[in-house]
Motif scaffolding. Structure first.
Motif, mmCIF file in Angstrom:
data_model
loop_
_atom_site.group_PDB
_atom_site.id
_atom_site.type_symbol
_atom_site.label_atom_id
_atom_site.label_comp_id
_atom_site.label_asym_id
_atom_site.label_seq_id
_atom_site.Cartn_x
_atom_site.Cartn_y
_atom_site.Cartn_z
ATOM 1 N N ILE A 1 0.984 -1.315 -0.008
ATOM 2 C CA ILE A 1 -0.013 -0.090 0.076
ATOM 3 C C ILE A 1 0.950 1.338 -0.201
ATOM 4 C CG2 ILE A 1 -1.760 1.314 1.261
ATOM 5 C CD1 ILE A 1 -2.815 -1.443 2.451
ATOM 6 N N VAL A 2 0.434 2.258 -0.862
ATOM 7 C CA VAL A 2 1.348 3.292 -0.820
ATOM 8 C C VAL A 2 0.536 4.598 -0.603
ATOM 9 C CG1 VAL A 2 2.807 2.372 -2.592
ATOM 10 C CG2 VAL A 2 0.863 3.609 -3.280
ATOM 11 N N GLN A 3 1.247 5.715 -0.430
ATOM 12 C CA GLN A 3 0.799 7.061 -0.210
ATOM 13 C C GLN A 3 1.118 7.813 -1.400
ATOM 14 O OE1 GLN A 3 2.182 7.311 4.066
ATOM 15 N NE2 GLN A 3 -0.122 8.325 4.102
ATOM 16 N N PRO A 4 0.112 8.427 -1.830
ATOM 17 C CA PRO A 4 0.528 9.386 -2.985
ATOM 18 C C PRO A 4 1.520 10.364 -2.641
ATOM 19 C CG PRO A 4 -1.810 9.362 -2.758
ATOM 20 C CD PRO A 4 -1.239 8.591 -1.568
ATOM 21 N N ALA B 1 -13.204 0.727 -9.839
ATOM 22 C CA ALA B 1 -12.823 0.342 -11.255
ATOM 23 C C ALA B 1 -13.891 1.052 -11.932
ATOM 24 C CB ALA B 1 -13.433 -1.200 -11.254
ATOM 25 N N GLY B 2 -14.936 1.792 -11.478
ATOM 26 C CA GLY B 2 -15.798 2.591 -12.447
ATOM 27 C C GLY B 2 -15.241 4.112 -12.586
ATOM 28 N N ILE B 3 -14.198 4.360 -12.123
ATOM 29 C CA ILE B 3 -13.729 5.975 -11.989
ATOM 30 C C ILE B 3 -13.202 6.089 -13.810
ATOM 31 C CG2 ILE B 3 -11.652 7.262 -11.767
ATOM 32 C CD1 ILE B 3 -11.665 6.120 -8.943
ATOM 33 N N GLY B 4 -13.820 7.169 -14.483
ATOM 34 C CA GLY B 4 -13.512 7.354 -15.864
ATOM 35 C C GLY B 4 -14.165 6.763 -16.607
ATOM 36 N N SER B 5 -15.296 5.887 -16.072
ATOM 37 C CA SER B 5 -16.252 5.231 -17.247
ATOM 38 C C SER B 5 -17.671 5.272 -16.774
ATOM 39 C CB SER B 5 -15.563 3.779 -17.593
ATOM 40 O OG SER B 5 -15.617 2.974 -16.310
ATOM 41 N N ALA C 1 -13.647 12.509 5.213
ATOM 42 C CA ALA C 1 -12.619 13.722 5.576
ATOM 43 C C ALA C 1 -13.579 14.298 6.727
ATOM 44 C CB ALA C 1 -12.615 14.425 4.355
ATOM 45 N N LYS C 2 -14.945 14.347 6.747
ATOM 46 C CA LYS C 2 -15.842 15.049 7.388
ATOM 47 C C LYS C 2 -15.919 14.472 8.949
ATOM 48 C CE LYS C 2 -19.116 17.184 4.361
ATOM 49 N NZ LYS C 2 -20.474 17.225 3.918
ATOM 50 N N LEU C 3 -15.412 13.023 8.878
ATOM 51 C CA LEU C 3 -15.521 12.255 10.191
ATOM 52 C C LEU C 3 -14.187 12.297 10.666
ATOM 53 C CD1 LEU C 3 -18.246 9.402 9.333
ATOM 54 C CD2 LEU C 3 -18.430 11.523 10.611
ATOM 55 N N GLY C 4 -13.258 12.593 10.031
ATOM 56 C CA GLY C 4 -11.815 12.341 10.267
ATOM 57 C C GLY C 4 -11.320 10.940 10.217
ATOM 58 N N LEU C 5 -11.600 10.347 9.371
ATOM 59 C CA LEU C 5 -11.190 8.904 9.150
ATOM 60 C C LEU C 5 -10.124 8.655 7.999
ATOM 61 C CD1 LEU C 5 -14.691 7.320 9.283
ATOM 62 C CD2 LEU C 5 -13.148 7.710 11.128
ATOM 63 N N ALA C 6 -9.297 7.959 8.182
ATOM 64 C CA ALA C 6 -8.452 7.671 7.126
ATOM 65 C C ALA C 6 -9.106 6.915 6.171
ATOM 66 C CB ALA C 6 -7.303 6.766 7.564
ATOM 67 N N THR C 7 -8.683 7.072 4.800
ATOM 68 C CA THR C 7 -9.241 6.358 3.492
ATOM 69 C C THR C 7 -8.299 5.510 3.035
ATOM 70 O OG1 THR C 7 -8.930 8.494 2.273
ATOM 71 C CG2 THR C 7 -11.126 8.029 3.150
ATOM 72 N N VAL C 8 -8.629 4.249 2.645
ATOM 73 C CA VAL C 8 -7.764 3.374 1.502
ATOM 74 C C VAL C 8 -8.630 2.887 0.483
ATOM 75 C CG1 VAL C 8 -6.477 1.037 1.632
ATOM 76 C CG2 VAL C 8 -6.635 2.519 3.695
ATOM 77 N N ALA C 9 -8.020 3.158 -0.591
ATOM 78 C CA ALA C 9 -8.860 2.820 -1.899
ATOM 79 C C ALA C 9 -8.084 1.512 -2.599
ATOM 80 C CB ALA C 9 -8.788 3.710 -3.093
ATOM 81 N N GLU C 10 -8.914 0.470 -2.684
ATOM 82 C CA GLU C 10 -8.300 -0.786 -3.144
ATOM 83 C C GLU C 10 -8.970 -1.053 -4.419
ATOM 84 O OE1 GLU C 10 -9.832 -4.275 -0.845
ATOM 85 O OE2 GLU C 10 -12.066 -3.648 -1.396
ATOM 86 N N GLY C 11 -7.902 -1.833 -5.108
ATOM 87 C CA GLY C 11 -8.510 -2.407 -6.628
ATOM 88 C C GLY C 11 -7.897 -1.041 -7.640
ATOM 89 N N VAL C 12 -6.875 -0.374 -7.302
ATOM 90 C CA VAL C 12 -6.338 0.701 -8.157
ATOM 91 C C VAL C 12 -5.512 -0.139 -9.184
ATOM 92 C CG1 VAL C 12 -4.828 2.572 -8.568
ATOM 93 C CG2 VAL C 12 -6.091 2.334 -6.193
ATOM 94 N N GLU C 13 -6.077 0.119 -10.630
ATOM 95 C CA GLU C 13 -5.336 -0.705 -11.575
ATOM 96 C C GLU C 13 -4.747 0.301 -12.650
ATOM 97 O OE1 GLU C 13 -7.976 -3.929 -12.900
ATOM 98 O OE2 GLU C 13 -8.038 -4.616 -11.064
ATOM 99 N N THR C 14 -5.260 1.321 -12.786
ATOM 100 C CA THR C 14 -4.785 2.222 -13.891
ATOM 101 C C THR C 14 -4.203 3.726 -13.187
ATOM 102 O OG1 THR C 14 -6.908 3.344 -13.991
ATOM 103 C CG2 THR C 14 -6.367 1.348 -15.539
ATOM 104 N N ALA C 15 -3.305 4.258 -14.090
ATOM 105 C CA ALA C 15 -2.782 5.384 -13.953
ATOM 106 C C ALA C 15 -3.825 6.464 -13.563
ATOM 107 C CB ALA C 15 -1.887 5.981 -14.876
ATOM 108 N N PHE D 1 -3.145 -3.493 -8.045
ATOM 109 C CA PHE D 1 -2.357 -4.109 -9.174
ATOM 110 C C PHE D 1 -1.397 -3.024 -9.798
ATOM 111 C CE2 PHE D 1 -4.879 -8.111 -10.135
ATOM 112 C CZ PHE D 1 -4.818 -8.541 -8.748
ATOM 113 N N TYR D 2 -2.015 -2.017 -10.024
ATOM 114 C CA TYR D 2 -1.214 -0.783 -10.634
ATOM 115 C C TYR D 2 -0.016 -0.712 -9.849
ATOM 116 C CZ TYR D 2 0.131 3.726 -12.300
ATOM 117 O OH TYR D 2 1.023 4.814 -12.869
#
Length: 513
Positions: free
Chosen positions: A280-283, A439-443, A459-473, A490-491
């Motif tokens: 897992i990475v951080q931008p 997976a639906g981002i962009g389409s 963000a409003k609740l002050g919670l960390a977010t993790v996005a899984e299934g990132v496969e494209t730039a 997989f990206y």
């Protein structure tokens, strides 16, 4: 006791049973098939011999009729009888010549009229029939004398042996049929004296009820395997394949446990469940900032089994707790010795079974203690595949875990049972955006709006977010701009075995955009 230990101890007996079943189609079919083949062969030979007997009887009936017509002329004048002799040769089928005898001497012939030569009665079987290889006129053509006696006189009708050979050839289908008169025999294109050729193990003999001859044939019973292959090769192959298939199926069934749960217990006892880690990475940061520990089942026969095929059953049976415990112990035994990034995020899935078992807090305290030396943070990802009853005990457990420094994140947020109820009543530190939305981002405009809403809610609740299934730039950049703090897919990197993850972390644990 491991329920599959008896299967291990009796694997040889399973193999023996499987081999027995594999042999059953062949063993049950082949003897009956060979018996039927032998019966058919015997019946065929009997039919051939019977037909040969009937044909030879029919030919001799013609000779007998001619001889009976001429017998009253025996002993009389040849000049008066020669016309009748020649007429019988012309009108009687199969009769080649006729003669009249006075005692043992031929004195009148259809060929030469008056003549004189000896034809002793002692050369005839029962005084009636004699088989010869030829005579002076046709030395290479077999012939058969048929003789009728009256006192000292006799009439003889000569049958052309070629008619007899053609008759025997006509009935010689699978084996040769022979005519035997005394010590002489005749067959298709053959003549001989003494023992007939091709004497086999089984012999069929028919004796004529009207004339002194026999028709016989003999054959060998072929070796069963040669006969089977030469006459039933396709069926043999089918039986063998059917037997092997049945045997293999039985062996597989005998090797299977009584239930899938028993198979999970067997695998647990044999340490077949292992942890795969997906970075897992951080931008904006080049190194791995965390990893999710994913369970994999390395089956000894089936190889690597997908989690969706066994995780739900493991959760239903409660075995998922011990499976997770052993997997995390093995993973932490190696991770705690690594130079992990500060605040390294190590996630592991938990389910309702973990909350009900009662040992989750003790496990987390032990795991968090091991991670404390490296500065890593343990994160429990609560899956929503099953409905979790929020009781005071569960609420207290989440508060204690938070006090212990263990984060709790809601996995697959928005796809399960009660995500918003969990947020309202439980102490939760983060949300994990499900890969179906990513997976639906962009389409898919709706998926993009859902991702936006989840990120805004977190963000409003002050919670960390993790996005899984990132496969494209494109997905990576979109989520980065949205402010999602952690990215996984997989990206970035595929899930990898623990040893590979350890090796890559020691090499720097970086990834290339």
């Amino acid at each position: 006791m491991n329920p599959l230990q008896p299967r291990r101890r009796h694997r040889l007996s399973h193999l023996m049973f499987a081999l027995l079943v594999a042999a059953l189609p062949f063993a049950a079919t082949v003897p009956a098939l060979l018996w039927q083949e032998r019966q058919d062969l015997q019946a065929s030979v009997r039919q051939q011999v019977d037909q040969g007997l009937q044909l030879v009887d029919g030919i001799l009936d013609q000779a007998d009729e001619a001889a009976r017509i001429l017998l009253p002329l025996a002993g009389g004048s040849c000049d008066k009888a020669v016309y009748s002799l020649r007429r019988q040769v012309a009108v009687a089928p199969f009769v080649r010549s006729t003669v009249l005898l006075d005692g043992d001497n031929v004195y009148c012939s259809s060929l030469s009229g008056s003549t004189r030569w000896a034809m002793p009665a002692r050369g005839f079987v029962q005084g009636r029939m004699q088989l010869l290889s030829g005579n002076a006129v046709t030395p290479d053509v077999p012939l058969l004398y048929y003789r009728l006696n009256r006192g000292g006189d006799a009439a003889v009708a000569t049958v052309d042996g070629r008619y007899l050979q053609l008759a025997l050839q006509d009935v010689s289908d699978r084996i040769l049929v022979f005519l035997q008169v005394g010590d002489h025999w005749l067959g298709p294109r053959r003549y001989g004296e003494g023992t007939m050729p091709a004497r086999g193990q089984v012999e069929e003999i028919r004796h004529s009820s009207r004339y002194p001859f026999t028709v016989r044939s003999s054959y060998d019973v072929p070796a069963w395997h040669r006969h089977l292959w030469s006459h039933h090769a396709p069926l043999t192959v089918i039986l063998l394949l059917l037997g092997l298939s049945a045997g293999a199926t039985l062996y597989w069934l005998l090797g299977r446990p009584a239930s899938f749960t028993d198979e999970l217990r067997r695998a647990l006892a044999n340490d077949e469940f292992e942890g795969y880690l997906q970075p897992i990475v951080q931008p904006g940061l080049p190194d791995w900032r965390g990893a999710e520990v994913l369970m994999r089942w390395r089956h000894p026969r089936e190889g690597l089994i997908r989690p969706d095929l066994f995780i739900p059953r493991a959760e239903e049976s409660g075995l998922i707790v011990e499976m997770t415990r052993r997997m995390m112990d093995a993973v932490l035994a190696k991770l705690t010795k690594l130079p992990l990034a500060p605040d390294f995020h190590l996630g592991v899935n938990i389910s309702r079974a973990h909350l009900q078992e009662g040992g989750l807090y003790g496990d987390c305290r032990r795991w968090a203690g091991l991670l404390a030396e490296s500065g890593a943070v343990l994160t429990l990802e609560l899956t929503e595949r099953e409905m979790v009853a929020i009781t005071p005990e569960v609420e207290a457990l989440f508060r204690r875990l938070d006090a212990l420094g263990v984060r709790v994140a809601l996995d697959d947020f928005g796809t399960g049972h009660s995500s918003l109820v969990y947020l309202q009543q439980l102490t939760v530190g983060g949300l994990k955006i499900d890969q179906s939305f990513v997976a639906g981002i962009g389409s898919d405009g709706l998926s993009g709006h859902i991702v936006d809403s989840v990120a805004e809610l977190a963000a409003k609740l002050g919670l960390a977010t993790v996005a899984e299934g990132v496969e494209t730039a494109e997905q990576f950049d979109y989520l980065s701009r949205l402010g999602v703090g952690w990215l996984q897919g997989f990206y970035i990197a595929r899930p990898m075995p623990l040893d590979e993850f350890v090796h890559r972390v020691r090499q720097g644990g970086t990834w290339q955009r």
